[in-house]
Write an enzyme that holds these catalytic residues in place. Structure first.
Site, PDB file in Angstrom:
ATOM      1  N   TYR A  53       0.857  -1.271  -0.018  1.00 24.09           N
ATOM      2  CA  TYR A  53       0.062  -0.141   0.051  1.00 24.09           C
ATOM      3  C   TYR A  53       0.844   1.088  -0.141  1.00 24.09           C
ATOM      4  O   TYR A  53       1.784   1.245   0.693  1.00 24.09           O
ATOM      5  CB  TYR A  53      -0.986   0.091   1.178  1.00 24.09           C
ATOM      6  CG  TYR A  53      -2.249  -0.969   1.300  1.00 24.09           C
ATOM      7  CD1 TYR A  53      -2.380  -1.736  -0.108  1.00 24.09           C
ATOM      8  CD2 TYR A  53      -2.802  -1.381   2.240  1.00 24.09           C
ATOM      9  CE1 TYR A  53      -3.500  -2.641   0.063  1.00 24.09           C
ATOM     10  CE2 TYR A  53      -4.033  -1.954   2.263  1.00 24.09           C
ATOM     11  CZ  TYR A  53      -4.199  -2.609   1.107  1.00 24.09           C
ATOM     12  OH  TYR A  53      -5.227  -3.630   1.162  1.00 24.09           O
ATOM     13  N   GLN A 187     -10.408 -12.080   4.089  1.00 22.95           N
ATOM     14  CA  GLN A 187     -10.834 -10.479   3.754  1.00 22.95           C
ATOM     15  C   GLN A 187     -11.261 -10.519   2.269  1.00 22.95           C
ATOM     16  O   GLN A 187     -10.340 -10.534   1.478  1.00 22.95           O
ATOM     17  CB  GLN A 187      -9.574  -9.676   3.785  1.00 22.95           C
ATOM     18  CG  GLN A 187      -9.879  -8.215   3.688  1.00 22.95           C
ATOM     19  CD  GLN A 187      -8.631  -7.482   4.024  1.00 22.95           C
ATOM     20  OE1 GLN A 187      -8.272  -6.761   3.569  1.00 22.95           O
ATOM     21  NE2 GLN A 187      -8.376  -7.630   5.542  1.00 22.95           N
ATOM     22  N   ARG A 236     -12.120   9.261  -6.793  1.00 18.79           N
ATOM     23  CA  ARG A 236     -11.351   8.290  -7.318  1.00 18.79           C
ATOM     24  C   ARG A 236     -11.837   7.870  -8.602  1.00 18.79           C
ATOM     25  O   ARG A 236     -10.963   7.019  -9.447  1.00 18.79           O
ATOM     26  CB  ARG A 236     -11.797   6.803  -6.189  1.00 18.79           C
ATOM     27  CG  ARG A 236     -11.015   7.062  -4.763  1.00 18.79           C
ATOM     28  CD  ARG A 236     -11.412   5.793  -4.208  1.00 18.79           C
ATOM     29  NE  ARG A 236     -10.913   4.534  -4.514  1.00 18.79           N
ATOM     30  CZ  ARG A 236     -11.126   3.381  -4.133  1.00 18.79           C
ATOM     31  NH1 ARG A 236     -11.776   3.158  -2.824  1.00 18.79           N
ATOM     32  NH2 ARG A 236     -10.842   2.083  -4.696  1.00 18.79           N
ATOM     33  N   THR A 291     -10.691   9.831   2.817  1.00 15.79           N
ATOM     34  CA  THR A 291      -9.649  10.782   2.667  1.00 15.79           C
ATOM     35  C   THR A 291      -9.711  11.805   3.496  1.00 15.79           C
ATOM     36  O   THR A 291      -8.871  12.847   3.262  1.00 15.79           O
ATOM     37  CB  THR A 291      -9.363  10.988   1.067  1.00 15.79           C
ATOM     38  OG1 THR A 291     -10.944  11.577   0.637  1.00 15.79           O
ATOM     39  CG2 THR A 291      -9.484   9.852   0.159  1.00 15.79           C
TER      40      THR A 291
END
Length: 328
Positions: A53, A187, A236, A291
């Site tokens: 990430y 996940q 995004r 964000t």
């Protein structure tokens, strides 16, 4: 904030958690720390990270200006009591252009856990996920390597991330056969637009006591309502160049009617989507990307919302996408 056990295990996670996929890339360290601080302030205790990430994901920053999200998170948690936080990271993806710098081999896992703990400035991880399955490494090697990390105190629980249910089942069985620690979590993505976990993963989780730490409850922002008036600058959708025609088609058919239900319940569309994703007891938490601090606050307000059966039936009619199975 409400908290749920990770499947059959004693570890408790906030049912709404925070992800760090874009921290260190198009989310600067300063903005990242503000978002994370608000998450803690709102009662979130689970922060999900990964070794890739911040440096390999889509970003509006040149590669040389990106920062590993683990570094950003590691600096942030120094101001908090580590024992009160549930921190995860992941391993699998290629980190360098060399043959052994990716996958789930003993060599790669050992090297990455060392680097992850260094960057996070912590002695242990609460959860360590195998980010994807690796067909080139024997499953036994991966299981025993991570099980040893648990025995050595570097990891408390481990899990899989977006693994096929049949492989998760096989992993649990093989771990038990080896006398090793089986995975405690899986996940997968889960939202009104992506429901594959309902086919067999939910049943698998229920049977084995596996905790599901799902993500994408808002379908990359599709289920927030923010695109109804167009594409916001810096969103995004703009940065990652999503198919806009598909977005508007979804809104026209689904989001309008869903917003009507949300308004009747006096909640927002994102609250409705999050509550819907959390309706299964097998889902321990839904990982939210944010964000801005105000997005964290808004998402957390969905904690504890329970949708009645008649509401769920109306939503089902609108979505019309329930996964089909070959059995009754």
């Amino acid at each position: 904030m409400k908290y749920r056990n990770l499947g059959k295990h004693g570890l408790k996670l906030s049912e709404i958690s925070i992800g760090t996929m874009h921290h260190g890339s198009y989310l600067s360290k300063e903005k990242s720390h503000k978002v994370l601080a608000e998450a803690i302030n709102q009662g979130i205790n689970f922060i999900d990270c990964a070794n890739r990430y911040g440096i390999y994901d889509a970003s509006n920053l040149p590669v040389e200006e990106r920062t590993r999200a683990e570094i950003v998170l590691g600096e942030f948690i120094q101001d908090y009591d580590r024992a009160d936080l549930v921190i995860s990271s992941k391993v699998f993806y290629q980190m360098r252009d060399t043959p052994n710098s990716g996958g789930l081999s003993r060599k790669h896992i050992r090297e990455e856990i060392r680097d992850t703990l260094k960057y996070l400035q912590t002695d242990y991880l609460d959860l360590y996920f195998c980010h994807r399955p690796h067909r080139e490494t024997p499953l036994k090697e991966t299981i025993l390597t991570i099980s040893n990390l648990i025995d050595e105190g570097y990891v408390n629980y481990w899990g899989t991330s977006w693994w096929p249910p049949v492989l998760v089942e096989r992993t649990i069985a093989l771990a038990k056969e080896l006398g090793a620690h089986p995975p405690a979590a899986e996940q997968p993505p889960y939202s009104m637009r992506g429901r594959f976990i309902e086919v067999d993963l939910l049943e698998l989780a229920k049977y084995h006591g596996l905790g599901l730490t799902t993500f994408e409850a808002l379908a990359s922002g599709f289920l927030t309502g923010k695109y109804l008036e167009g594409v916001p600058k810096g969103s995004r959708m703009e940065i990652q160049n999503f198919d806009r025609e598909d977005i508007y088609a979804v809104y026209k058919k689904i989001c309008g009617p869903l917003m009507e239900i949300a308004e009747e319940l006096e909640i927002s569309l994102n609250h409705l989507a999050i509550a819907w994703a959390l309706r299964h007891p097998e889902v321990t938490t839904t990982i939210m990307g944010a964000t801005k601090p105000k997005q964290v606050i808004s998402n957390v307000e969905a904690s504890g919302i329970e949708l009645k059966e008649d509401t769920l039936e109306r939503i089902e009619e609108i979505l019309d996408n329930k996964p089909k199975t070959n059995f009754r």
